[in-house]
Design an enzyme around this catalytic site. Structure first.
Site, PDB file in Angstrom:
ATOM      1  N   LYS A 120      49.534  41.995  43.167  1.00 13.15           N
ATOM      2  CA  LYS A 120      48.960  41.490  44.417  1.00 13.15           C
ATOM      3  C   LYS A 120      49.280  42.409  45.608  1.00 13.15           C
ATOM      4  O   LYS A 120      48.564  42.416  46.588  1.00 13.15           O
ATOM      5  CB  LYS A 120      49.401  40.057  44.666  1.00 13.15           C
ATOM      6  CG  LYS A 120      48.756  39.133  43.637  1.00 13.15           C
ATOM      7  CD  LYS A 120      48.935  37.681  43.893  1.00 13.15           C
ATOM      8  CE  LYS A 120      48.112  36.854  42.915  1.00 13.15           C
ATOM      9  NZ  LYS A 120      48.566  37.005  41.498  1.00 13.15           N
TER      10      LYS A 120
HETATM   11  C1  LIG Z   1      47.871  36.661  40.437  1.00  9.87           C
HETATM   12  C2  LIG Z   1      48.280  37.209  39.125  1.00  9.87           C
HETATM   13  C3  LIG Z   1      47.394  37.240  38.011  1.00  9.87           C
HETATM   14  C4  LIG Z   1      45.992  36.658  38.075  1.00  9.87           C
HETATM   15  O1  LIG Z   1      45.116  37.407  38.879  1.00  9.87           O
HETATM   16  P1  LIG Z   1      43.747  36.784  39.412  1.00  9.87           P
HETATM   17  O2  LIG Z   1      43.215  37.775  40.355  1.00  9.87           O
HETATM   18  O3  LIG Z   1      44.110  35.473  40.068  1.00  9.87           O
HETATM   19  O4  LIG Z   1      42.855  36.566  38.227  1.00  9.87           O
HETATM   20  C5  LIG Z   1      47.827  37.815  36.840  1.00  9.87           C
HETATM   21  N1  LIG Z   1      49.086  38.291  36.724  1.00  9.87           N
HETATM   22  C6  LIG Z   1      49.955  38.288  37.748  1.00  9.87           C
HETATM   23  C7  LIG Z   1      51.326  38.814  37.539  1.00  9.87           C
HETATM   24  C8  LIG Z   1      49.589  37.748  38.985  1.00  9.87           C
HETATM   25  O5  LIG Z   1      50.469  37.742  40.003  1.00  9.87           O
END
Ligand SMILES: *Cc1c(COP(=O)(O)O)cnc(C)c1O
Length: 474
Positions: A120
């Site tokens: 993120k």
């Molecule tokens: C947020 C997250 C996801 C999922 O991603 P999306 O964009 O919501 O599909 C997968 N793995 C980790 C470690 C995350 O923090």
């Protein structure tokens, strides 16, 4: 470039106008009026560009109301080897998203070298700089209110810390996050970061955020905003690393590659869909879910059926019962028919489901290269163990979901790139269970849990949270 709502009833807006907002006024999500498409010559010129140059090529097609020099400067400030410095052994931080080759044709893309060790940061760091830039121009203020069960809250706080005109009020449940995740957030001492620890569970945190946001008068008066996963700028920023990975895994633009993406809210894989629409030669986009398999069910059956309950799993950042960005994909699948989206999501929002078989839309999914699969706890543990034994690489449980499902869809001659969405250090329990050892952690973060913490513990009470905001948002 105008942006329009998937539900067709909201005004068209420019990038900077949707940057700070959430849903469109008709309840839809903003998407570009059309996808810019790179020519073969342009794609050829992009091979060999570094991350910042690629980010400018991609984002300048989607953002045309920020002067190019400013956009270039914002990108240069965001995507640095210093920000994305938590590399694994052997990686070059200058790559920002280094590609690790497990064996010929099988790769892992490191998206979690940023400050919070999860992918993120890739988008959130840019968002922080974009917000600060736009607010400085308008003299505006923003109080970001959010609820987190782990990765989103910390990524938002690290992106917004010390930013002028911005404050963060992040609600987290007293129990449920790992000690590492708690320490990441609560150890921040910045004056503009407020951790509100709620005596309750994540759903209560989320309900409070909804209640505050639904009080339109309060929301306007106190400049309340959000940084949730439907934010268009986040999706746009994420499409850049698909380009970076493609060029790193291929020798010529005649080749195509497939991506396997650990998915929850469909933000990451939606960015892949956009990269594909912009002309990147992607064979398959493989949507990997955990036991919360609402997306896997859709891509297998054509039925989208959000669940009343979310299961708590060992890949917690993918624990969702409905996928908030999915509407953007279905809008394209349905030939951008906004009336159709209104009727489909009308059913979903009244607690129902929809089935795209009857009108032939589900038959078009293959044209978009989508495939899917799911995994459970035992699969994750197995995959972590196998990848460690065979390739000497330690992966986290979310990345393991992606690898497990990706390998099920691997095709001869098509490089498979599995997205690493978090570092194993964040999820020690799973690593201990799979490997019997502690995960490696960046040396700088060795004593994270011992640092002094700044947090405000409070009851799950909307009025108490509102009062806290009033007292601290000046
Ligand atoms: C947020 C997250 C996801 C999922 O991603 P999306 O964009 O919501 O599909 C997968 N793995 C980790 C470690 C995350 O923090």
């Amino acid at each position: 470039m105008n942006y329009l709502s998937t539900r067709g009833l909201a005004p068209q807006l420019r990038f900077s106008e949707i940057l700070l907002g959430g849903l469109a006024s008709d309840g839809g999500l903003y998407v570009p009026e059309s996808y810019p498409r790179f020519s073969e010559a342009e794609l050829a010129a992009m091979r060999g560009m570094n991350y910042r140059e690629l980010a400018f090529e991609v984002l300048s097609r989607l953002i045309d109301d920020i002067p190019h020099d400013d956009l270039r400067a914002l990108i240069a400030k965001t995507y640095t080897a210093d920000v994305y410095r938590y590399t694994h052994p052997g990686e070059n931080a200058e790559d920002i998203t280094p590609l690790k080759t497990l064996e010929p044709g099988l790769h892992v893309l490191a998206l979690s070298n940023g400050p919070t060790l999860a992918f993120k940061d890739m988008a959130m760091q840019l968002l922080g700089n974009l917000f600060e830039f736009v607010l400085a121009k308008t003299g505006g203020e923003l109080n970001i209110l959010g609820a987190t069960s782990g990765d989103t809250g910390s990524a938002a706080e690290y992106a917004m810390r010390g930013k002028r005109g911005i404050r963060v009020f992040m609600l987290s449940p007293e129990h449920g996050m790992t000690r590492f995740q708690q320490a990441q957030m609560y150890a921040l001492q910045d004056a503009n970061i407020h951790n509100l620890v709620i005596r309750g569970v994540f759903d209560q945190c989320q309900d409070i955020v909804k209640a505050v946001s639904n009080d339109l008068d309060f929301k306007t008066r106190h400049h309340i905003g959000a940084v949730n996963s439907i934010n268009w700028a986040r999706v746009a920023a994420q499409s850049v690393y698909y380009f970076k990975a493609y060029f790193a895994a291929t020798h010529s633009n005649d080749q195509s590659v497939s991506f396997s993406v650990p998915s929850g809210n469909f933000g990451n894989v939606c960015a892949g869909h956009i990269a594909r629409q912009m002309g990147l030669p992607i064979a398959k986009l493989i949507v990997a879910t955990n036991e919360n398999d609402v997306l896997d069910e859709f891509f297998k059956t054509g039925v989208y059926r959000p669940r009343p309950e979310t299961k708590h799993t060992s890949s917690p950042s993918m624990d969702i019962s409905k996928a908030s960005n999915f509407e953007r994909f279905v809008f394209d699948l349905a030939g951008r028919d906004a009336a159709k989206i209104r009727s489909l999501w009308g059913a979903v929002e009244s607690g129902g489901s929809f089935d795209l078989n009857a009108d032939g839309l589900f038959g078009r999914v293959a044209e978009f290269g989508m495939a899917s699969g799911s995994s459970n706890h035992a699969n994750r543990i197995d995959t972590i163990r196998t990848v460690y034994e065979v390739y000497g690489t330690m992966i986290d449980p979310h990345t393991a979901d992606g690898l497990k499902v990706g390998l099920e869809h691997r095709e001869p001659g098509v490089p498979l790139i599995c997205m690493e969405t978090a570092q194993p250090a964040k999820f020690e329990d799973a690593i201990r269970e799979a490997l019997g050892i502690e995960p490696l952690r960046p040396a700088e973060l060795a004593d994270l849990e011992a640092l002094p913490q700044k947090k405000h513990v409070m009851d799950a009470d909307v009025n108490a949270v509102k009062q806290f905001i009033v007292d601290h948002a000046r």
